[in-house]
Design a protein around this motif. Structure first.
Motif, PDB file in Angstrom:
ATOM      1  N   VAL A  55      -3.135  -6.213 -13.559  1.00 49.34           N
ATOM      2  CA  VAL A  55      -3.096  -4.757 -13.377  1.00 49.34           C
ATOM      3  C   VAL A  55      -2.018  -4.132 -14.263  1.00 49.34           C
ATOM      4  N   ASP A  56      -0.970  -4.894 -14.553  1.00 54.20           N
ATOM      5  CA  ASP A  56       0.063  -4.396 -15.469  1.00 54.20           C
ATOM      6  C   ASP A  56      -0.674  -3.849 -16.697  1.00 54.20           C
ATOM      7  N   SER A  57      -0.363  -2.631 -17.100  1.00 54.99           N
ATOM      8  CA  SER A  57      -1.214  -1.960 -18.091  1.00 54.99           C
ATOM      9  C   SER A  57      -1.278  -2.721 -19.417  1.00 54.99           C
ATOM     10  N   LYS A  97       4.203  -8.665 -11.039  1.00 52.06           N
ATOM     11  CA  LYS A  97       4.463  -9.628 -12.121  1.00 52.06           C
ATOM     12  C   LYS A  97       5.496 -10.661 -11.735  1.00 52.06           C
ATOM     13  N   GLU A  98       6.458 -10.269 -10.842  1.00 51.50           N
ATOM     14  CA  GLU A  98       7.564 -11.179 -10.519  1.00 51.50           C
ATOM     15  C   GLU A  98       7.066 -12.507  -9.939  1.00 51.50           C
ATOM     16  N   SER A  99       5.962 -12.485  -9.190  1.00 53.72           N
ATOM     17  CA  SER A  99       5.470 -13.742  -8.591  1.00 53.72           C
ATOM     18  C   SER A  99       4.989 -14.703  -9.674  1.00 53.72           C
ATOM     19  N   MET A 128       6.769   5.515 -11.733  1.00 57.85           N
ATOM     20  CA  MET A 128       6.602   4.204 -11.083  1.00 57.85           C
ATOM     21  C   MET A 128       7.653   4.061  -9.993  1.00 57.85           C
ATOM     22  N   GLY A 129       7.596   2.951  -9.248  1.00 62.66           N
ATOM     23  CA  GLY A 129       8.607   2.669  -8.248  1.00 62.66           C
ATOM     24  C   GLY A 129       9.973   2.471  -8.905  1.00 62.66           C
ATOM     25  N   PRO A 130      11.064   2.540  -8.094  1.00 65.40           N
ATOM     26  CA  PRO A 130      12.416   2.517  -8.675  1.00 65.40           C
ATOM     27  C   PRO A 130      12.775   1.223  -9.414  1.00 65.40           C
ATOM     28  N   GLY A 156       5.959  -3.176   3.309  1.00 63.72           N
ATOM     29  CA  GLY A 156       7.209  -3.832   3.724  1.00 63.72           C
ATOM     30  C   GLY A 156       7.818  -3.220   4.970  1.00 63.72           C
ATOM     31  N   ARG A 157       8.345  -1.979   4.827  1.00 64.39           N
ATOM     32  CA  ARG A 157       9.075  -1.371   5.948  1.00 64.39           C
ATOM     33  C   ARG A 157       8.717   0.096   6.196  1.00 64.39           C
ATOM     34  N   SER A 158       7.919   0.708   5.317  1.00 68.23           N
ATOM     35  CA  SER A 158       7.645   2.160   5.466  1.00 68.23           C
ATOM     36  C   SER A 158       6.599   2.371   6.550  1.00 68.23           C
ATOM     37  N   LEU A 159       7.068   2.294   7.793  1.00 63.37           N
ATOM     38  CA  LEU A 159       6.152   2.258   8.934  1.00 63.37           C
ATOM     39  C   LEU A 159       5.325   3.536   9.061  1.00 63.37           C
ATOM     40  N   SER A 195       0.815  -1.229   0.000  1.00 61.89           N
ATOM     41  CA  SER A 195       0.000   0.000   0.000  1.00 61.89           C
ATOM     42  C   SER A 195       0.841   1.268   0.000  1.00 61.89           C
ATOM     43  N   THR A 196       2.113   1.169   0.399  1.00 63.62           N
ATOM     44  CA  THR A 196       2.941   2.373   0.467  1.00 63.62           C
ATOM     45  C   THR A 196       3.649   2.690  -0.849  1.00 63.62           C
ATOM     46  N   GLY A 197       3.514   1.816  -1.831  1.00 64.64           N
ATOM     47  CA  GLY A 197       4.236   1.998  -3.092  1.00 64.64           C
ATOM     48  C   GLY A 197       3.416   2.750  -4.135  1.00 64.64           C
ATOM     49  N   SER A 198       3.961   2.795  -5.320  1.00 66.58           N
ATOM     50  CA  SER A 198       3.317   3.509  -6.431  1.00 66.58           C
ATOM     51  C   SER A 198       1.951   2.894  -6.759  1.00 66.58           C
ATOM     52  N   ILE A 199       1.903   1.584  -6.935  1.00 55.32           N
ATOM     53  CA  ILE A 199       0.621   0.918  -7.222  1.00 55.32           C
ATOM     54  C   ILE A 199      -0.305   1.019  -6.017  1.00 55.32           C
TER      55      ILE A 199
END
Ligand SMILES: NC(=O)c1ccc[n+]([C@@H]2O[C@H](COP(=O)([O-])OP(=O)(O)OC[C@H]3O[C@@H](n4cnc5c(N)ncnc54)[C@H](OP(=O)(O)O)[C@@H]3O)[C@@H](O)[C@H]2O)c1
Length: 398
Positions: free
Chosen positions: A149-151, A125-127, A205-207, A41-44, A14-18
């Motif tokens: 969701v990948d466009s 997508k990586e999964s 997008m994310g890095p 992940g870690r962005s508390l 939820s803390t990322g770009s998507i």
């Protein structure tokens, strides 16, 4: 609709770009969707802020050491969980899980959503790329549904709906913006900087995915993703396509998000301005359409649409993806894992951009023929590939 009738959504990553865009999309249709859980992940601090704004039932953090601090800061009565299991729990409960985790870490979420017979709105997508056969088995769980969701894949999904039979599909054209280095030769790319690689011309997008876009690894991963999503035998989970039927077309304006060509030569394309809000809304609302028009085209500003072939010499990662998909088994998992290691090293300043493809290809050469039919096999393959890639980096002095 009363609040109880609303579709519950887990936003994982939820803390990322998507993730943040998903929260915005859901906020645009509050009578229809409610957020059941949030996970990151870690962005508390950001996660706590989101939890206090959205007030989900459950909040999970990937790093278990952060669970106590999270527990202290969320609204009273909110359930708190952590680690892989905590993220998977989010996916088990909700009607729809948006998997916006980056990298292989998203696999438990993908599997938990599908194995619970729920809808997976898949950005991660990586999964799918790393655990193809395991994810395909999970897709067969009664009730399970994967909406991309990948466009590009959301576009293909829409183009396939234009046909009322599940056959007669002859080719898929996955479009690529070409990234920030389109038109440059291999020599000209020898010394590009992190800032240049992060400056994507059409997408914010994310890095990790932004670097993947600059190397065309992202497009290669998307070819494997398309093969997993649409390549299976027609009438089963796919349309009976082979890798040769999946073609990459560079389209710098990022307006045509992909195309499907049918047996009579007719090509159907999906067009919209480059925004992920549209495919996120599509994956939530399918088979309905989201009520807000994200990405509507202003034809006067678009002006022209260009198409060209990708430069495989300047961007060898694209060909590597075809090679890994052809090898099958855990080869795509090895390539994806090596790429995660290489991109992380590049972003930390420890590897030249031009050497990312070398780490990927040398790791792939070491592939041990693993089949990846079991989750254990996939996890071991991922670990082996990371080990080889890290060793290559060490030897290169990175
Ligand atoms: N961004 C796009 O426009 C776009 C388009 C198409 C596809 N995708 C795909 O969507 C996925 C997410 O991309 P993104 O650009 O949104 O990435 P991002 O901005 O870097 O966000 C990644 C998210 O994953 C979380 N995360 C990272 N490692 C984790 C772990 N070990 N456990 C749990 N959560 C973890 C992060 O949490 P913390 O930050 O809190 O650690 C963050 O919420 C990727 O697979 C990407 O290829 C993205």
């Amino acid at each position: 609709m009363t609040s109880d009738d609303r579709t519950s959504v887990a936003v994982v990553g939820s803390t990322g770009s998507i993730g943040t865009q998903t929260l915005d999309v859901i906020a645009a249709d509050p009578d229809r969707y409610r957020i059941d859980s949030l996970a990151a992940g870690r962005s508390l601090d950001q996660l706590i802020e989101q939890a206090n704004a959205v007030r989900p039932e459950l909040v999970a953090v990937g790093d278990p050491s952060l669970e106590p601090a999270l527990r202290d800061a969320v609204p009273a009565g909110t359930e708190v969980a952590s680690g892989e299991e905590g993220l998977a729990e989010c996916a088990r409960r909700a009607d729809i899980t948006v998997n916006g985790v980056v990298g292989f870490a998203g696999l438990p979420v993908t599997l938990a959503a599908l194995e619970s017979g729920k809808r997976l709105a898949l950005a991660n997508k990586e999964s799918l790329i790393s655990a193809g056969p395991v994810v395909q088995a999970a897709r067969r769980t009664p009730g399970a549904e994967l909406v991309p969701v990948d466009s590009e894949h959301a576009a293909i999904h829409q183009c396939l709906r234009a046909n009322d039979v599940d056959r007669r599909v002859s080719r898929i054209q996955v479009t690529a913006s070409g990234g920030p280095f389109r038109g440059r030769s291999r020599d000209e790319l020898a010394s590009v900087t992190i800032e240049e690689a992060l400056a994507h011309p059409t997408w914010a997008m994310g890095p990790k995915i932004t670097i993947d876009s600059s190397t065309l690894m992202n497009k290669g991963l998307e070819v494997i993703e398309a093969n997993e999503l649409f390549g299976a035998p027609a009438g089963d989970l796919g349309y009976g396509l082979t890798l040769d039927d999946i073609e990459v077309v560079v389209h710098p304006q990022s307006i045509v998000h992909s195309m499907v060509t049918y047996s009579d030569g007719s090509t159907i394309a999906q067009l919209s301005m480059p925004t992920m809000m549209l495919p996120i809304g599509y994956a939530l609302a399918y088979p309905d359409r989201f009520p807000v028009a994200y990405g509507t085209i202003d034809w006067a500003t678009v002006g022209r649409l260009d198409f060209e072939a990708p430069d495989l010499e300047a961007f060898p990662c694209l060909a590597l993806a075809y090679q890994a998909a052809e090898m099958g088994g855990t080869a795509p998992a090895w390539l994806s894992a090596a790429n995660e290691v290489a991109v992380e090293a590049f972003l930390k300043g420890g590897l030249a951009w031009a050497d990312i493809s070398g780490i990927n290809s040398e790791t792939l050469e070491k592939h041990d023929g693993g089949t990846g039919l079991t989750l254990q096999g996939v996890l071991e393959g991922d670990q082996q590939a990371r080990h080889h890639a890290t060793e290559l980096l060490r030897r290169a002095g990175s």
